[in-house]
Design a protein around this motif. Sequence first.
Motif, PDB file in Angstrom:
ATOM      1  N   MET A   1       0.840  -1.151   0.000  1.00  0.00           N
ATOM      2  CA  MET A   1       0.000   0.000   0.000  1.00  0.00           C
ATOM      3  C   MET A   1       0.899   1.231   0.000  1.00  0.00           C
ATOM      4  O   MET A   1       1.874   1.301   0.742  1.00  0.00           O
ATOM      5  CB  MET A   1      -0.904  -0.031   1.225  1.00  0.00           C
ATOM      6  CG  MET A   1      -1.809   1.146   1.332  1.00  0.00           C
ATOM      7  SD  MET A   1      -2.927   0.947   2.706  1.00  0.00           S
ATOM      8  CE  MET A   1      -4.448   1.074   1.858  1.00  0.00           C
ATOM      9  N   HIS A   2       0.565   2.172  -0.828  1.00  0.00           N
ATOM     10  CA  HIS A   2       1.360   3.389  -0.952  1.00  0.00           C
ATOM     11  C   HIS A   2       1.109   4.318   0.233  1.00  0.00           C
ATOM     12  O   HIS A   2      -0.001   4.398   0.761  1.00  0.00           O
ATOM     13  CB  HIS A   2       0.991   4.105  -2.255  1.00  0.00           C
ATOM     14  CG  HIS A   2       1.955   5.168  -2.625  1.00  0.00           C
ATOM     15  ND1 HIS A   2       1.893   6.434  -2.099  1.00  0.00           N
ATOM     16  CD2 HIS A   2       3.016   5.153  -3.463  1.00  0.00           C
ATOM     17  CE1 HIS A   2       2.866   7.163  -2.593  1.00  0.00           C
ATOM     18  NE2 HIS A   2       3.568   6.408  -3.422  1.00  0.00           N
ATOM     19  N   ALA A   3       2.148   5.025   0.646  1.00  0.00           N
ATOM     20  CA  ALA A   3       2.040   5.932   1.792  1.00  0.00           C
ATOM     21  C   ALA A   3       0.943   6.976   1.576  1.00  0.00           C
ATOM     22  O   ALA A   3       0.247   7.362   2.522  1.00  0.00           O
ATOM     23  CB  ALA A   3       3.377   6.613   2.048  1.00  0.00           C
ATOM     24  N   ALA A   4       0.752   7.439   0.344  1.00  0.00           N
ATOM     25  CA  ALA A   4      -0.297   8.427   0.063  1.00  0.00           C
ATOM     26  C   ALA A   4      -1.679   7.856   0.377  1.00  0.00           C
ATOM     27  O   ALA A   4      -2.561   8.570   0.873  1.00  0.00           O
ATOM     28  CB  ALA A   4      -0.228   8.877  -1.397  1.00  0.00           C
ATOM     29  N   ASP A   5      -1.874   6.561   0.104  1.00  0.00           N
ATOM     30  CA  ASP A   5      -3.152   5.915   0.427  1.00  0.00           C
ATOM     31  C   ASP A   5      -3.337   5.787   1.934  1.00  0.00           C
ATOM     32  O   ASP A   5      -4.450   5.926   2.446  1.00  0.00           O
ATOM     33  CB  ASP A   5      -3.239   4.534  -0.228  1.00  0.00           C
ATOM     34  CG  ASP A   5      -3.353   4.639  -1.748  1.00  0.00           C
ATOM     35  OD1 ASP A   5      -3.932   5.632  -2.233  1.00  0.00           O
ATOM     36  OD2 ASP A   5      -2.874   3.725  -2.426  1.00  0.00           O
ATOM     37  N   VAL A   6      -2.263   5.523   2.647  1.00  0.00           N
ATOM     38  CA  VAL A   6      -2.334   5.436   4.112  1.00  0.00           C
ATOM     39  C   VAL A   6      -2.725   6.797   4.685  1.00  0.00           C
ATOM     40  O   VAL A   6      -3.563   6.897   5.583  1.00  0.00           O
ATOM     41  CB  VAL A   6      -1.004   4.939   4.715  1.00  0.00           C
ATOM     42  CG1 VAL A   6      -1.033   5.006   6.230  1.00  0.00           C
ATOM     43  CG2 VAL A   6      -0.701   3.524   4.239  1.00  0.00           C
ATOM     44  N   VAL A   7      -2.131   7.859   4.149  1.00  0.00           N
ATOM     45  CA  VAL A   7      -2.471   9.211   4.600  1.00  0.00           C
ATOM     46  C   VAL A   7      -3.934   9.508   4.321  1.00  0.00           C
ATOM     47  O   VAL A   7      -4.657  10.021   5.189  1.00  0.00           O
ATOM     48  CB  VAL A   7      -1.552  10.264   3.930  1.00  0.00           C
ATOM     49  CG1 VAL A   7      -2.060  11.677   4.188  1.00  0.00           C
ATOM     50  CG2 VAL A   7      -0.126  10.104   4.414  1.00  0.00           C
ATOM     51  N   ASP A   8      -4.411   9.193   3.112  1.00  0.00           N
ATOM     52  CA  ASP A   8      -5.823   9.426   2.771  1.00  0.00           C
ATOM     53  C   ASP A   8      -6.743   8.695   3.738  1.00  0.00           C
ATOM     54  O   ASP A   8      -7.729   9.254   4.231  1.00  0.00           O
ATOM     55  CB  ASP A   8      -6.121   8.982   1.336  1.00  0.00           C
ATOM     56  CG  ASP A   8      -5.521   9.907   0.299  1.00  0.00           C
ATOM     57  OD1 ASP A   8      -5.102  11.039   0.657  1.00  0.00           O
ATOM     58  OD2 ASP A   8      -5.469   9.496  -0.880  1.00  0.00           O
ATOM     59  N   ALA A   9      -6.441   7.430   4.012  1.00  0.00           N
ATOM     60  CA  ALA A   9      -7.268   6.640   4.918  1.00  0.00           C
ATOM     61  C   ALA A   9      -7.235   7.228   6.329  1.00  0.00           C
ATOM     62  O   ALA A   9      -8.259   7.277   7.017  1.00  0.00           O
ATOM     63  CB  ALA A   9      -6.798   5.184   4.937  1.00  0.00           C
ATOM     64  N   SER A  10      -6.066   7.693   6.757  1.00  0.00           N
ATOM     65  CA  SER A  10      -5.943   8.285   8.093  1.00  0.00           C
ATOM     66  C   SER A  10      -6.767   9.560   8.206  1.00  0.00           C
ATOM     67  O   SER A  10      -7.437   9.791   9.217  1.00  0.00           O
ATOM     68  CB  SER A  10      -4.478   8.591   8.409  1.00  0.00           C
ATOM     69  OG  SER A  10      -3.727   7.399   8.403  1.00  0.00           O
ATOM     70  N   LEU A  11      -6.735  10.381   7.166  1.00  0.00           N
ATOM     71  CA  LEU A  11      -7.524  11.617   7.180  1.00  0.00           C
ATOM     72  C   LEU A  11      -9.018  11.312   7.200  1.00  0.00           C
ATOM     73  O   LEU A  11      -9.789  11.990   7.887  1.00  0.00           O
ATOM     74  CB  LEU A  11      -7.158  12.494   5.988  1.00  0.00           C
ATOM     75  CG  LEU A  11      -5.744  13.078   6.021  1.00  0.00           C
ATOM     76  CD1 LEU A  11      -5.427  13.785   4.713  1.00  0.00           C
ATOM     77  CD2 LEU A  11      -5.573  14.010   7.205  1.00  0.00           C
ATOM     78  N   LEU A  12      -9.429  10.297   6.468  1.00  0.00           N
ATOM     79  CA  LEU A  12     -10.842   9.898   6.491  1.00  0.00           C
ATOM     80  C   LEU A  12     -11.242   9.377   7.866  1.00  0.00           C
ATOM     81  O   LEU A  12     -12.341   9.650   8.355  1.00  0.00           O
ATOM     82  CB  LEU A  12     -11.113   8.840   5.415  1.00  0.00           C
ATOM     83  CG  LEU A  12     -11.072   9.345   3.979  1.00  0.00           C
ATOM     84  CD1 LEU A  12     -11.093   8.162   3.011  1.00  0.00           C
ATOM     85  CD2 LEU A  12     -12.231  10.291   3.705  1.00  0.00           C
TER      86      LEU A  12
END
Length: 89
Positions: A1-12
């Motif tokens: 999983m790409h770090a950008a996707d982890v950030v998006d999920a965390s913000l959600l």
Amino acid sequence: MHAADVVDASLLALRVDGFDAFNVAASEVHSVNGTLDRLLRLDGWSDARVEHVEGRPREPLGFQARVSRDEGLEDTLDWYRRNREHARG
């Protein structure tokens, strides 16, 4: 999983009322060897030889884990207990 996707999920997750735990993952399943094979092909390595050697990461780096799994779990639980009210909002 790409770090950008982890950030998006965390913000959600920050938008969720209360406290909950989420298992965030990509919709595709990939093995470590499959990912390495794909990376080598993308970089043009058609004849790369990958060798798995037990204990090798520790030897050249002199790495030894300092925190056991149980200690890590205890630390995580301690943090959660100290921050429970804040985490629940």
